[in-house]
Design a protein around this motif. Sequence first.
Motif, PDB file in Angstrom:
ATOM      1  N   ARG A 146       0.872  -1.225  -0.017  1.00 64.77           N
ATOM      2  CA  ARG A 146      -0.050  -0.090   0.089  1.00 64.77           C
ATOM      3  C   ARG A 146       0.727   1.304  -0.033  1.00 64.77           C
ATOM      4  NH1 ARG A 146      -2.127   0.206   6.263  1.00 64.77           N
ATOM      5  NH2 ARG A 146      -0.272   0.778   7.125  1.00 64.77           N
ATOM      6  N   THR A 147       2.193   1.118   0.019  1.00 62.76           N
ATOM      7  CA  THR A 147       3.030   2.463  -0.027  1.00 62.76           C
ATOM      8  C   THR A 147       3.510   2.797  -1.600  1.00 62.76           C
ATOM      9  OG1 THR A 147       5.155   1.023   0.218  1.00 62.76           O
ATOM     10  CG2 THR A 147       4.032   1.539   2.011  1.00 62.76           C
ATOM     11  N   ILE A 148       3.736   3.778  -1.561  1.00 62.51           N
ATOM     12  CA  ILE A 148       4.575   4.369  -2.838  1.00 62.51           C
ATOM     13  C   ILE A 148       5.552   3.693  -3.341  1.00 62.51           C
ATOM     14  CG2 ILE A 148       5.269   6.191  -4.079  1.00 62.51           C
ATOM     15  CD1 ILE A 148       3.836   7.873  -2.266  1.00 62.51           C
ATOM     16  N   LEU A 149       6.547   3.253  -2.460  1.00 59.62           N
ATOM     17  CA  LEU A 149       7.886   2.619  -3.096  1.00 59.62           C
ATOM     18  C   LEU A 149       7.375   0.958  -2.838  1.00 59.62           C
ATOM     19  CD1 LEU A 149      10.546   4.450  -0.898  1.00 59.62           C
ATOM     20  CD2 LEU A 149       9.787   4.789  -3.353  1.00 59.62           C
ATOM     21  N   ARG A 150       6.566   0.526  -2.355  1.00 60.46           N
ATOM     22  CA  ARG A 150       6.340  -1.071  -2.407  1.00 60.46           C
ATOM     23  C   ARG A 150       7.424  -1.713  -1.459  1.00 60.46           C
ATOM     24  NH1 ARG A 150       2.303   1.022  -4.332  1.00 60.46           N
ATOM     25  NH2 ARG A 150       1.135   0.039  -6.016  1.00 60.46           N
ATOM     26  N   ARG A 151       7.803  -1.356  -0.401  1.00 63.21           N
ATOM     27  CA  ARG A 151       8.936  -1.764   0.178  1.00 63.21           C
ATOM     28  C   ARG A 151       8.233  -1.866   1.714  1.00 63.21           C
ATOM     29  NH1 ARG A 151      13.584   2.342  -1.812  1.00 63.21           N
ATOM     30  NH2 ARG A 151      13.646   1.869  -4.002  1.00 63.21           N
ATOM     31  N   GLU A 152       8.842  -3.010   2.308  1.00 64.16           N
ATOM     32  CA  GLU A 152       8.309  -3.293   3.740  1.00 64.16           C
ATOM     33  C   GLU A 152       9.294  -2.404   4.457  1.00 64.16           C
ATOM     34  OE1 GLU A 152       7.971  -6.902   7.014  1.00 64.16           O
ATOM     35  OE2 GLU A 152       8.302  -7.375   4.999  1.00 64.16           O
ATOM     36  N   VAL A 153       8.948  -1.856   5.684  1.00 68.66           N
ATOM     37  CA  VAL A 153       9.803  -0.891   6.493  1.00 68.66           C
ATOM     38  C   VAL A 153      10.093  -1.868   7.675  1.00 68.66           C
ATOM     39  CG1 VAL A 153       9.618   0.908   8.426  1.00 68.66           C
ATOM     40  CG2 VAL A 153       8.275   1.108   6.164  1.00 68.66           C
ATOM     41  N   LEU A 154      11.498  -2.052   7.963  1.00 66.04           N
ATOM     42  CA  LEU A 154      12.050  -2.725   8.938  1.00 66.04           C
ATOM     43  C   LEU A 154      12.552  -1.874   9.913  1.00 66.04           C
ATOM     44  CD1 LEU A 154      13.984  -5.456   6.566  1.00 66.04           C
ATOM     45  CD2 LEU A 154      11.607  -5.308   7.576  1.00 66.04           C
ATOM     46  N   PRO A 155      12.955  -2.627  11.363  1.00 68.40           N
ATOM     47  CA  PRO A 155      13.465  -1.821  12.503  1.00 68.40           C
ATOM     48  C   PRO A 155      15.025  -1.012  12.016  1.00 68.40           C
ATOM     49  CG  PRO A 155      12.723  -4.310  13.081  1.00 68.40           C
ATOM     50  CD  PRO A 155      12.536  -4.131  11.692  1.00 68.40           C
TER      51      PRO A 155
END
Length: 678
Positions: free
Chosen positions: A634-643
Amino acid sequence: MTNPAAAALIARSNRLGADPKNTNYAGGNTSAKGVETDPVTGEPVELLWVKGSGGDLGTLTEPGLAVLRLDRMRSLVDVYPGIDREDEMVAAFDYCLHGKGGAAPSIDTAMHGLVDAAHVDHLHPDSGIAIATAADGEALTKEIFGDRVVWVPWRRPGFQLGLDIAEIKHRNPQAIGCILGGHGITAWGDTSEEAEAHSLMIIDTAADYIAENSRAEPFGPALEGYAALPPAERRARAAALAPTIRGIASADRPMVGHYTDSDEVLDFLAHAEHPRLAALGTSCPDHFLRTKVKPLVLDLPPTAPVEESLARLHDLAVAYREDYQAYYDRHATPDSPAIRGKDPLIVLVPGVGMFSFGKDKQTARVAGEFYVNAINVMRGAEGLSSYQPIDETEKFRIEYWALEEAKLQRMPKPKPLATRVALVTGAASGIGRATAQKLAAEGACVVIADLSLEKAQEAAREIGGADVAVGVQVDVSDEAAVQAAVDAAVLAFGGVDLVVNNAGLSLSRSLMETTEQDWDLQHDVMAKGSFLVAKATAKVMIEQQLGGDIVYISSKNAIFAGPNNVAYGAAKADQAHQVRLLAAELGEHGIKVNGVNPDGVVQGSGIFASGWGANRAAVYGVEEEDLGKFYAQRTILRREVLPDHIANAVFVLCGPELTHTTGLHIPVDAGVAAAFLR
């Protein structure tokens, strides 16, 4: 494969260095002589293995040895230009090296190479230095050892001292070693075992003599009102004084601190002679190179009001800096290195303990250990005679020695966050753990604060030893618990410079399902908790006068209105506005306040693992194990956010690049248009 002589040397060094009664950390050096085959000529060649510059005996390994050809090293006697130019001989040692690798030869190499013995030890035991610094040390040496140990008058370490000891051994074939005036001991033997036995005999004999013959109160009578405070009371007072003391020690450059309330320190400060003895300063070069020539001593009893003690410390700091400048001016020559800083490295507070400082925690801790060594030396010397360290001129010659300056210049460039002390809440998992690891990797000392002490200590162990990270327990919603955690941070590292308000939790419930208890719990931990942590740590930063950073881990939910998280979103919005409010208020103290707004960080998250992930997955109609991928899509960059991504943002905000940025929120959400800052 290690030569047998070198192997025996390493084993002996490790045994001697493992016991603090024998020598201080990184102090002294040992050597062995033996024969190997020259790979060029195929002929036997006699070699000298000696502990290299900067190493520690207790942890010495083969790469820490300098290896020299003994014939070439001894040939330097023929080209020695005299004591006025003896520093040139250190560079000449490089032309005597054998083979590749190995450590740089130290200034003491001549002592080992020129003495006609297969194995030589040079050590800094408290008992030996006590005899070496006694006013009648030469007579005591004769009385204690007869002719088996010979007195050597003070001489600065170097080639001439090596010649002196070689001559003394030649003229005294019955001798097993010597006491080096103002400095330490040297012993020798035909075998490694014999050299070690001779070293231990000198150390233990001196210690036994001191114990049997010392006057009852070597530091004078007890001072009324200067006895040690009870443990809990003195630690509380130490925590109250520490930020101001760290600021005093960091006026020229930031320092990390170490606090100790050892019996030796408290006893020294409780007796009448401690001001006189402290003013005389330390003697062994290893000691005062770490501690400066003398400490700053608070001249008030521990029962004085804290405010009075703080004011007095500031006055004493001004006087200390003026005195150190005068010391430098008295002895500096046109060729002397520039003054390195006028701040104390040791601060003594009667009834409370000692604060020591250095460029990192290990250096600060070791400086404190060295001053305890100095106290033991003073006790021994005063018990038998009177303490008489080397004079001020000689101290200056060593402190501002060109060779010491060259050693400092060779040190690696510090990491970006070196000397900074970070406190991270909720740091046992997820974003907090990754942030703590990142800050430590960039040079900071880190306090891992978490609701679970066990998990906090485990996370600290993973980062490194107590010189890098410590774990403390804290419930951020409890003001007393927050203050206790901040006090623990201050006592561990001297103060606090960098705070990450990360502790949080979430309950994914609709408005109608959210109870008053749900609301209070989330606001207590995140809104109230962040306020309490910021308040307690900002007080420390203001007292230190070193500036600082406070970073809030807020959320995109502080801006983005999502379903079924009214309490969580409202608490995060509270945090987000705290950033703006505190940035405006604390800027005059050089304290920057910024925030990071992550999207949902699933990996390693304690919040998601505790039920939030399952609830959010149900809200969005996906499997819980796919929630991270869902957020990414659902994000613009299509990347998962990690710690690690959040940790990187925290570092950027606190690092050397954004020194003029405050009141900022950085989105780390891979691009959520609805959470764009407006």
